[in-house]
Scaffold this motif. Structure first.
Motif, mmCIF file in Angstrom:
data_model
loop_
_atom_site.group_PDB
_atom_site.id
_atom_site.type_symbol
_atom_site.label_atom_id
_atom_site.label_comp_id
_atom_site.label_asym_id
_atom_site.label_seq_id
_atom_site.Cartn_x
_atom_site.Cartn_y
_atom_site.Cartn_z
ATOM 1 N N GLU A 173 -3.633 0.864 -3.430
ATOM 2 C CA GLU A 173 -3.313 -0.572 -2.561
ATOM 3 C C GLU A 173 -3.056 -1.609 -3.817
ATOM 4 O OE1 GLU A 173 -6.181 -1.474 0.336
ATOM 5 O OE2 GLU A 173 -4.969 -3.267 1.017
ATOM 6 N N THR A 190 -7.068 4.028 -3.142
ATOM 7 C CA THR A 190 -7.301 4.240 -1.586
ATOM 8 C C THR A 190 -8.503 5.236 -1.186
ATOM 9 O OG1 THR A 190 -5.736 5.847 -1.066
ATOM 10 C CG2 THR A 190 -5.041 3.452 -0.836
ATOM 11 N N ARG A 207 0.769 -1.203 -0.154
ATOM 12 C CA ARG A 207 0.133 -0.020 -0.066
ATOM 13 C C ARG A 207 0.883 1.296 -0.051
ATOM 14 N NH1 ARG A 207 -5.572 0.876 2.258
ATOM 15 N NH2 ARG A 207 -5.562 3.108 2.985
#
Lengths: 134, 134
Positions: free
Chosen positions: B43, B60, B36
């Motif tokens: 991610e 994200t 991430r």
């Protein structure tokens, strides 16, 4: 598993000669094959970037799959092709796994490849081809 | 030439878990890495289809590069990454060859890779990354 890896990436382009030249100039790509599939409406050049194979695809007219792709999205990434041992057996297995197939039987692709396409709706938007080298 | 081949393909997806599961079910893909990058708003899961590496990318949030890509184009092929020996030297050479660079110096990518991006306008619409494994 019968998936050996990525056989090639297909990129849609407006001008095939210019694209071959760009890949040579920027990435040192060398031309591997040229081919034209009249009934698919496509002219293609396979170039090698190191050991990676890029299939540059130009339409032979506007009313062709690649011509419509270019009109809708512009030039760019078109499909990914994975190499398999047996296209027919792979299609059976994909169908049993819930994939939506475009081709239900292997057909002849560029450069003598045996190919079949899986619908992008089954693969998170990615047009996916399975290929057995001829 | 310092271009060794395709390091990975980046595909934008809405749901990372579902995409990892699809690639396992259909293509026998195995998970190689998860990561991430908060400052990139992404991610990622790298999966191997045979010896081919697919980087599945989920945003994200909406206001991130991959989030905006998904809003504009939907899920699908996002970029191609070529492996090189030296990212900095490759950027110098690309710039001298007339490429428009997004990154003018190597930066830290996912899984400790050293990476830089070339603008798709220079490469017939294909967002192109150069990568040196860490």
């Amino acid at each position: 598993m019968s998936f050996r890896g990525v056989h090639h990436l297909g990129f849609a382009v407006n001008d095939l000669e210019e694209a071959v030249s760009t890949y040579g100039r920027l990435f040192g790509a060398t031309l591997e094959h040229r081919d034209r599939l009249e009934q698919q409406g496509v002219e293609a050049a396979a170039v090698l970037v190191g050991d990676g194979r890029i299939e540059l695809l130009a339409p032979t007219g506007d009313d062709t799959p690649v011509g419509r792709f270019l009109a809708r999205r512009g030039p760019g990434m078109h499909h990914v092709a994975y190499e398999v041992d047996d296209v027919g057996a792979t299609l059976d297995r994909l169908e049993r796994s819930g994939a939506e197939l475009i081709d239900h039987a292997p057909r002849k692709g560029l450069y003598g490849l045996e190919v079949a396409f899986v619908h992008p709706d089954s693969v998170h938007g990615v047009l996916t081809e399975v290929v057995r080298p001829g």
